[in-house]
Design a protein around this motif. Structure first.
Motif, mmCIF file in Angstrom:
data_model
loop_
_atom_site.group_PDB
_atom_site.id
_atom_site.type_symbol
_atom_site.label_atom_id
_atom_site.label_comp_id
_atom_site.label_asym_id
_atom_site.label_seq_id
_atom_site.Cartn_x
_atom_site.Cartn_y
_atom_site.Cartn_z
ATOM 1 N N GLY A 7 0.841 -1.181 0.000
ATOM 2 C CA GLY A 7 0.000 0.000 0.000
ATOM 3 C C GLY A 7 0.871 1.223 0.000
ATOM 4 O O GLY A 7 2.063 1.144 -0.197
ATOM 5 N N SER A 8 0.297 2.323 0.226
ATOM 6 C CA SER A 8 1.021 3.576 0.272
ATOM 7 C C SER A 8 1.874 3.651 1.518
ATOM 8 O O SER A 8 1.581 3.039 2.528
ATOM 9 N N SER A 9 2.926 4.419 1.445
ATOM 10 C CA SER A 9 3.754 4.652 2.626
ATOM 11 C C SER A 9 3.491 6.034 3.204
ATOM 12 O O SER A 9 4.307 6.555 3.944
ATOM 13 N N GLY A 10 2.364 6.609 2.872
ATOM 14 C CA GLY A 10 1.968 7.873 3.470
ATOM 15 C C GLY A 10 1.581 7.677 4.921
ATOM 16 O O GLY A 10 1.857 6.638 5.521
ATOM 17 N N ARG A 11 0.916 8.628 5.495
ATOM 18 C CA ARG A 11 0.578 8.585 6.922
ATOM 19 C C ARG A 11 -0.229 7.338 7.287
ATOM 20 O O ARG A 11 0.135 6.591 8.186
ATOM 21 N N ILE A 12 -1.313 7.089 6.612
ATOM 22 C CA ILE A 12 -2.145 5.930 6.924
ATOM 23 C C ILE A 12 -1.452 4.636 6.500
ATOM 24 O O ILE A 12 -1.418 3.661 7.252
ATOM 25 N N GLY A 13 -0.884 4.620 5.307
ATOM 26 C CA GLY A 13 -0.177 3.432 4.835
ATOM 27 C C GLY A 13 0.962 3.039 5.760
ATOM 28 O O GLY A 13 1.214 1.853 5.989
ATOM 29 N N SER A 14 1.643 4.022 6.327
ATOM 30 C CA SER A 14 2.730 3.737 7.270
ATOM 31 C C SER A 14 2.203 3.055 8.515
ATOM 32 O O SER A 14 2.822 2.118 9.038
ATOM 33 N N ARG A 15 1.081 3.496 8.990
ATOM 34 C CA ARG A 15 0.488 2.874 10.182
ATOM 35 C C ARG A 15 0.017 1.457 9.895
ATOM 36 O O ARG A 15 0.147 0.567 10.728
ATOM 37 N N VAL A 16 -0.533 1.241 8.715
ATOM 38 C CA VAL A 16 -0.934 -0.103 8.323
ATOM 39 C C VAL A 16 0.299 -1.000 8.239
ATOM 40 O O VAL A 16 0.290 -2.140 8.708
ATOM 41 N N ALA A 17 1.382 -0.487 7.675
ATOM 42 C CA ALA A 17 2.619 -1.266 7.545
ATOM 43 C C ALA A 17 3.126 -1.731 8.900
ATOM 44 O O ALA A 17 3.506 -2.896 9.072
ATOM 45 N N VAL A 38 12.185 7.400 3.728
ATOM 46 C CA VAL A 38 10.910 7.189 4.420
ATOM 47 C C VAL A 38 10.628 5.694 4.516
ATOM 48 O O VAL A 38 10.253 5.184 5.573
ATOM 49 N N ALA A 39 10.815 4.977 3.424
ATOM 50 C CA ALA A 39 10.579 3.537 3.415
ATOM 51 C C ALA A 39 11.501 2.829 4.410
ATOM 52 O O ALA A 39 11.064 1.941 5.147
ATOM 53 N N ASP A 40 12.756 3.232 4.449
ATOM 54 C CA ASP A 40 13.704 2.624 5.393
ATOM 55 C C ASP A 40 13.279 2.871 6.837
ATOM 56 O O ASP A 40 13.386 1.976 7.681
ATOM 57 N N ARG A 41 12.794 4.059 7.106
ATOM 58 C CA ARG A 41 12.392 4.415 8.473
ATOM 59 C C ARG A 41 11.267 3.520 8.980
ATOM 60 O O ARG A 41 11.229 3.163 10.150
ATOM 61 N N ILE A 42 10.364 3.121 8.084
ATOM 62 C CA ILE A 42 9.240 2.275 8.512
ATOM 63 C C ILE A 42 9.438 0.809 8.103
ATOM 64 O O ILE A 42 8.516 0.004 8.194
ATOM 65 N N PRO A 65 -5.488 9.188 -2.134
ATOM 66 C CA PRO A 65 -6.641 10.023 -2.486
ATOM 67 C C PRO A 65 -7.135 9.697 -3.898
ATOM 68 O O PRO A 65 -6.392 9.144 -4.709
ATOM 69 N N LEU A 66 -8.371 10.034 -4.178
ATOM 70 C CA LEU A 66 -8.914 9.879 -5.525
ATOM 71 C C LEU A 66 -8.529 11.110 -6.337
ATOM 72 O O LEU A 66 -8.912 12.235 -5.996
ATOM 73 N N THR A 67 -7.737 10.874 -7.364
ATOM 74 C CA THR A 67 -7.323 11.932 -8.285
ATOM 75 C C THR A 67 -7.532 11.410 -9.701
ATOM 76 O O THR A 67 -7.878 10.232 -9.891
ATOM 77 N N GLU A 68 -7.309 12.230 -10.676
ATOM 78 C CA GLU A 68 -7.396 11.754 -12.064
ATOM 79 C C GLU A 68 -6.383 10.641 -12.300
ATOM 80 O O GLU A 68 -6.626 9.720 -13.077
ATOM 81 N N GLU A 69 -5.250 10.714 -11.626
ATOM 82 C CA GLU A 69 -4.201 9.696 -11.760
ATOM 83 C C GLU A 69 -4.598 8.358 -11.119
ATOM 84 O O GLU A 69 -4.238 7.296 -11.612
ATOM 85 N N THR A 70 -5.362 8.386 -10.029
ATOM 86 C CA THR A 70 -5.701 7.154 -9.317
ATOM 87 C C THR A 70 -7.090 6.621 -9.657
ATOM 88 O O THR A 70 -7.409 5.488 -9.303
ATOM 89 N N ARG A 71 -7.907 7.403 -10.342
ATOM 90 C CA ARG A 71 -9.252 6.942 -10.721
ATOM 91 C C ARG A 71 -9.119 5.721 -11.625
ATOM 92 O O ARG A 71 -8.419 5.748 -12.626
#
Length: 120
Positions: A7-17, A38-42, A65-71
């Motif tokens: 998943g993402s390594s953003g705020r929520i993805g980091s917590r899931v990880a 960032v990836a190494d840190r988590i 997030p839902l963007t044109e890129e992720t739709r």
């Protein structure tokens, strides 16, 4: 047997990880907006592209997030590249995953489990 979750390594993805690692899972992620530090840190291994994530993961979580890129980011073509028996979780936004393709993947047995709390 440890699995892989992605998943993402953003705020929520980091917590899931962190939580997945507590269950002995190896965590990989595709996130074009974060760096190796960032990836190494988590303790997450970044993969180079979405295709590598799709081919490798036993569990895939989406936290973007839902963007044109992720739709429509996960549709029939992407599901076809996933492992047999993959498990998908979308807690992000409706519209990121094609719901008709998800149903087809479930019906065919390609997707062993699906958790979604958002719809188009």
């Amino acid at each position: 047997m440890p699995g892989k979750i992605c998943g993402s390594s953003g705020r929520i993805g980091s917590r899931v990880a962190v939580r997945c690692q507590a269950f002995g899972m190896t965590v990989i992620a595709y996130d074009p907006y974060i760096g190796e530090e960032v990836a190494d840190r988590i303790h997450v291994r970044l993969v180079s592209d979405l295709d590598e994530l799709l081919r490798t993961a036993d569990f895939i979580t989406v936290h973007t997030p839902l963007t044109e890129e992720t739709r429509g980011m996960v549709g029939a073509k992407e599901i076809a590249r996933m492992k047999e028996g993959v498990r998908l979780i979308n807690c992000a936004r409706g519209g990121i995953m094609d719901e008709a393709a998800l149903l087809e993947g479930l019906t065919a047995g390609k997707i062993a489990g699906l958790g979604i709390d958002v719809y188009s």
